[in-house]
Design an enzyme around this catalytic site. Structure first.
Site, PDB file in Angstrom:
ATOM      1  N   SER A 188      -9.960  65.865  29.514  1.00 15.38           N
ATOM      2  CA  SER A 188      -9.816  65.128  28.258  1.00 15.38           C
ATOM      3  C   SER A 188      -9.276  63.733  28.513  1.00 15.38           C
ATOM      4  O   SER A 188      -8.503  63.508  29.459  1.00 15.38           O
ATOM      5  CB  SER A 188      -8.855  65.877  27.331  1.00 15.38           C
ATOM      6  OG  SER A 188      -8.469  65.075  26.233  1.00 15.38           O
ATOM      7  N   TYR A 214      -1.089  69.679  25.304  1.00 18.77           N
ATOM      8  CA  TYR A 214      -2.540  69.784  25.482  1.00 18.77           C
ATOM      9  C   TYR A 214      -2.987  68.914  26.654  1.00 18.77           C
ATOM     10  O   TYR A 214      -3.722  69.364  27.535  1.00 18.77           O
ATOM     11  CB  TYR A 214      -3.258  69.361  24.198  1.00 18.77           C
ATOM     12  CG  TYR A 214      -4.755  69.196  24.378  1.00 18.77           C
ATOM     13  CD1 TYR A 214      -5.570  70.302  24.587  1.00 18.77           C
ATOM     14  CD2 TYR A 214      -5.349  67.939  24.349  1.00 18.77           C
ATOM     15  CE1 TYR A 214      -6.943  70.164  24.763  1.00 18.77           C
ATOM     16  CE2 TYR A 214      -6.727  67.791  24.515  1.00 18.77           C
ATOM     17  CZ  TYR A 214      -7.514  68.895  24.726  1.00 18.77           C
ATOM     18  OH  TYR A 214      -8.863  68.754  24.898  1.00 18.77           O
TER      19      TYR A 214
END
Length: 335
Positions: A126, A151
């Protein structure tokens, strides 16, 4: 080829499966169909992906024995690992979900690849891994040691675990850092979906950092094209590579990292305006401060990806927003 695609009911996963089966590949897809967001949307994506070459198995990434048995039985050629607990803000509320899915789940996939000698593992990282980086555009050669959400930390951990397996067991692994993916069949927890729904419902949308935010919005078709091309290009060892002189995105092991982004970030207010224009409705806006775990800007340097696979995303925000809004109205039967 025979592929495993994890996150089969997800936004990117279902689109990747559709492309793979159209190209004649055999695909097994897994997903735990959790209720992080609307399960009916996930089920609809699976229906969209239906094909004689596709088979779906409901399975949790954290199920060690289940994943082990899956690999031993199916003997995949390639794995595209897109399943994960997504969402920056949700990681502030439920951190243990990220440990189970993103950490335990990733090591289970790596073990399956090791035990069955998978030819290439492609996995979702990501743009969030860039964290506190202020230098733009974000390059895979930059350090990513200061994430600002759990995350992001879990995705950086996936890259580190993958490198160790590439080094120890010669498993070709490629991590893809996705930049703000949007488009038809998108996630309800993402800004394009939230904004569109609230504007149509006459509700107020929240504008973080008073609108002074920039995102490298990347259309789903561009993302899928990049994933497919990368899957066909397993990394190879580079015996000349060293930590001191080499790129952080490559290694002496068969390991690589790429950004997949449009490479042209736009201001959040311009994105909102594109949705307003497509809907023909002006949004009610609540301007607020930067939220915890958020970042000011994302901006992908995709030079390495282009050099490797000859592809650069090209769908404009106007085109992408039009496609998304038309899909949204059709899916939810809004005239």
């Amino acid at each position: 080829m025979k592929y495993l695609v994890t996150g089969a009911a997800g936004f990117i996963g279902s689109a990747v499966i559709e492309r793979l089966t159209q190209a004649g590949h055999q695909v097994v897809g897994i997903d735990n169909l959790n209720d992080y967001y609307d399960i009916t949307l996930k089920e609809a994506r699976l229906t969209r992906a239906e094909h004689e070459l596709f088979r779906f198995i409901k399975l949790d990434l954290a199920d060690r024995e289940g994943i082990k048995a899956l690999f031993a039985t199916e003997l995949f050629d390639r794995v595209i690992h897109l399943g994960a607990q997504a969402g920056v803000r949700y990681s502030l509320e439920n951190p243990l979900a990220y440990a189970d899915s993103n950490l335990v789940g990733h090591i289970n996939i790596l073990e399956g690849c090791r035990q069955t000698k998978v030819k290439h593992l492609v996995y979702a990282s990501s743009s969030s891994v860039y964290g506190l980086n202020a230098k733009v555009p974000f390059s895979t050669k930059d350090g990513v040691d200061h994430p600002v959400s759990l995350y992001a930390a879990s995705k950086k951990s996936n890259e580190l675990m993958s490198h160790s397996y590439s080094h120890l067991y010669d498993i070709p692994t490629t991590g893809l850092r996705f930049f703000t993916v949007y488009g038809p069949w998108g996630r309800p927890d993402m800004a394009p979906f939230i904004f569109t729904k609230k504007i149509l419902d006459g509700e107020t949308i929240d504008i973080n950092n008073n609108g002074d935010m920039w995102r490298d919005f990347t259309y789903i078709d561009d993302i899928v094209e990049g994933v497919i091309r990368v899957a066909e290009l397993p990394p190879v060892k580079d015996e000349q590579w060293t930590v001191e002189a080499g790129s952080a995105a490559s290694s002496s092991a068969p390991y690589s990292i790429y950004n997949i982004g449009h490479g042209s970030p736009i201001n959040l207010m311009d994105f909102v305006k594109a949705i307003e224009d497509e809907l023909g409705i002006e949004a009610k806006k609540n301007f607020r401060e930067m939220q915890a775990g958020d970042v000011y800007q994302t901006f992908a340097d995709t030079t390495d990806l282009f050099e490797a696979v000859g592809y650069k995303p090209d769908v404009t925000v106007k085109q992408g927003v039009t496609e998304f809004v038309q899909w949204y109205k059709s899916f939810y039967q809004i005239k």
